[in-house]
Write an enzyme that holds these catalytic residues in place. Structure first.
Site, PDB file in Angstrom:
ATOM      1  N   SER A  19     -10.060  -0.494   7.105  1.00  0.00           N
ATOM      2  CA  SER A  19      -9.430  -0.281   5.798  1.00  0.00           C
ATOM      3  C   SER A  19      -8.705  -1.483   5.191  1.00  0.00           C
ATOM      4  O   SER A  19      -8.305  -1.429   4.028  1.00  0.00           O
ATOM      5  CB  SER A  19      -8.448   0.888   5.871  1.00  0.00           C
ATOM      6  N   SER A  69      -9.768   1.847   2.935  1.00  0.00           N
ATOM      7  CA  SER A  69      -8.854   2.593   2.098  1.00  0.00           C
ATOM      8  C   SER A  69      -7.838   1.745   1.327  1.00  0.00           C
ATOM      9  O   SER A  69      -7.265   2.226   0.353  1.00  0.00           O
ATOM     10  CB  SER A  69      -8.090   3.607   2.949  1.00  0.00           C
ATOM     11  N   LYS A 126       0.867  -1.184   0.000  1.00  0.00           N
ATOM     12  CA  LYS A 126       0.000   0.000   0.000  1.00  0.00           C
ATOM     13  C   LYS A 126       0.903   1.232   0.000  1.00  0.00           C
ATOM     14  O   LYS A 126       1.922   1.255   0.699  1.00  0.00           O
ATOM     15  CB  LYS A 126      -0.884  -0.038   1.255  1.00  0.00           C
TER      16      LYS A 126
END
Lengths: 95, 489
Positions: free
Chosen positions: B180, B156, B81
């Site tokens: 997330s 997210s 990420k």
């Protein structure tokens, strides 16, 4: 609307955040909805409840006060928008 | 095993293939970089693809293997990420603010995974500063859900989840502040683990809400998640919130049966707010656990309804403090031609941050400001304690709490962007674990409207072994986690 435009502009100044004229109405509207939403917390009975300080009740760890970091200024300053002779440049602050 | 179907394999299978000499790390990485090329235009899951360094790392991994010096993840590809700092590589956190930020150091998570031989393919797209549940707040545009390109993959960690679901990467790192990792895992039919607060180091992980943030993984199976967690977990002196607690062998206990496992069910999780087909899939999953020897017990979390409002005081408060570091001076975006210092701060931040990040900074500044602190921030930390106490009491009677991960399957891009509250309520089942610092995992358990549904399991502090075992045993009995979206097989 639970928040006024002036209030939001004051908060934005505290946060050093420019909210443009084209954004302000939407910001006031959505922030008001968020504040109304979190207002339901006031219903909870929290008499004698100690506010949480850490999810695992852990204490902050301390380390000996010794120098552990090396000087990497030049590398770090590669990401800076404006530098000169190892200094960070900002707009003039003293007349 | 031909190199045409290497992308279909999970980490554990790939590790075996590499060890048996069926293929090399270079062949594997090449095959997956081809997948990025073929599919990322439609998915937008990547912000940066690190093809050259990935191939170099794969060559090193093959050379090490030839010398007999292999780490447990030798040659295994994964994606990070874009919230994790990666030395010499763009690290944007999904924001214009960090559009040009090249990290001078590696996050501990990145360092540990690379140290075990893992090969980074690239950095994945995400909601800006991890603030969002749909990936639509990213400065780099939304990620598409491989199950339906008109839908959100969740957020997210949406780029991480989409790349694992689309068989581009076998595994991805993610972060979870309110759901997330788990919510996008649910919406994309992947396995997503958020460990206990403090279990995995956050050094080099760009901070959002420091009392809630935790790093974890998105994989194709619980077994793969166990493999990665064993490498990532453990004390790190560079993270002041890292907890010094022994790291067990997460793979060792996976084989034990669920006989005698006490599973708690929360009645409110199945209230009117839950999509009917999602509820049915989750109930079927609970029946599978029961058939494997687990007992189901109802538990009560009376303050659960207040978890989302509590979160939306605590998280923005911490975000407003953490994001004050973006001042346009040392790194990040700086506005052009500032009139003075104040103008430079205000415009740099005004231009660098997107609308949702600004809302959260403003909310946080408001709840912490003079006259409001007691009514909001202090009150929220009290309610948070009540929520944590509810969980503690529930875990006196059960080993895991099971329920849906998200109230409904993936929603259409654009459907929830008008009202922040509708978006926030997506995390209603996951936020409690963050507030109480508990580990949670989402695993695929069926479909609703032809979109994946996630089963959410929450355990007590440091209960990752139990969660992984439960998830693995469930995955031995079911094949939901092996389902692949059409067009990505």
């Amino acid at each position: 609307m639970s928040l006024e435009k002036d209030q939001v502009q004051h908060i934005a100044m505290l946060a050093r955040l420019r909210v443009g004229d084209d954004e302000i109405a939407d910001t006031v509207d959505k922030l008001s909805r968020i504040v109304d939403f979190v207002d339901q917390l006031s219903q909870a009975d929290t008499t004698d409840v100690v506010p949480m300080a850490h999810p695992l009740d852990a204490a902050q760890r301390l380390r000996p006060d010794v120098v552990t970091e090396t000087d990497e200024r030049d590398e770090f300053q590669e990401n800076a928008p404006a530098v000169s002779d190892g200094f960070y440049l900002v707009p003039k602050v003293i007349e | 095993m031909s190199s045409n179907d290497l992308h279909t394999q999970g980490l554990t299978q790939l590790a075996r293939g590499l060890e048996n000499g069926g293929f090399t790390a270079v062949e594997l990485v090449t095959a997956l970089l081809d997948r990025v090329e073929a599919h990322d235009t439609e998915l937008n899951a990547f912000i940066t693809v690190t093809a050259d360094t990935a191939l170099q790392a794969a060559e090193r991994a093959d050379a090490e293997r030839n010398k007999g010096e292999t780490g447990v993840l030798n040659g295994l590809p994964l994606v990070h990420k874009d919230i994790f700092c990666t030395r010499g590589v763009l690290t944007t956190c999904g924001s214009r603010m960090l559009e040009n930020f090249v990290s001078p150091y590696d996050a501990t998570v990145v360092e540990r995974l690379a140290g075990a031989g893992a090969v980074m393919l690239g950095k994945t797209n995400m909601d800006e500063f991890a603030m969002g549940s749909s990936n639509e707040t990213s400065y780099f545009g939304p990620v598409k859900n491989p199950w339906d390109l008109t839908c959100s993959p969740g957020g997210s960690s949406g780029g991480s989840a989409a790349s694992v679901a689309a068989r581009i990467a076998p595994a991805a790192t993610g972060t979870d502040t309110g759901g997330s990792i788990r919510q996008p895992a649910a919406l994309t039919g992947t396995t997503g683990l958020k460990p206990t607060y403090g279990r995995v180091s956050r050094y080099g992980m760009i901070a959002f809400a420091s009392s809630l943030d935790q790093a974890g993984v998105i994989t194709r199976s619980a077994e793969d998640a166990a493999l990665l967690l064993g490498v990532m977990a453990g004390f790190d002196v560079r993270d002041s919130t890292s907890i010094d607690h022994p790291v067990p062998d997460y793979l060792a206990g996976l084989g034990e049966s669920l006989q005698g496992l006490r599973v708690g069910i929360v009645r409110q999780h199945f209230d009117a707010g839950l999509d009917a087909a999602t509820g049915n899939a989750v109930r079927d999953a609970l029946a599978v656990l029961e058939a494997q020897g687990a007992s189901l017990t109802e538990v009560d979390l009376p303050n659960l309804d207040l978890s989302v409002p509590t979160y939306y005081v605590v998280a923005p408060a911490e975000c407003s403090s953490n994001l004050s570091r973006f001042d346009g001076i040392r790194f990040g975006h700086r506005a052009g031609n500032p009139e003075d210092l104040l103008d430079m701060y205000c415009r740099s931040r005004g231009e660098g941050f997107g609308a949702e990040v600004k809302r959260r900074i403003l909310t946080g500044t408001y709840v912490l400001s003079a006259g409001y602190y007691d009514a909001y921030y202090l009150k929220a930390q009290q309610v948070r304690q009540l929520i944590a106490d509810d969980f503690r009491e529930a875990f006196a009677d059960v080993d895991v709490i099971a329920g849906p991960t998200a109230p409904a399957p993936a929603f259409r891009l654009g459907d929830k962007t008008d009202d922040p509250i509708t978006m926030y309520l997506n995390d209603i089942y996951t936020i409690g674990a963050n507030l109480a610092g508990l580990p949670g995992i989402s695993i695929p358990c069926g479909f609703a409207s032809e979109l994946p549904v996630g089963l959410h399991l929450v355990g007590p502090h440091f209960g990752e072994e139990q969660l992984l075992r439960t998830a693995h045993q469930y995955q031995l009995q079911t094949d939901w986690h092996t389902r692949c979206p059409e067009g990505y097989a």
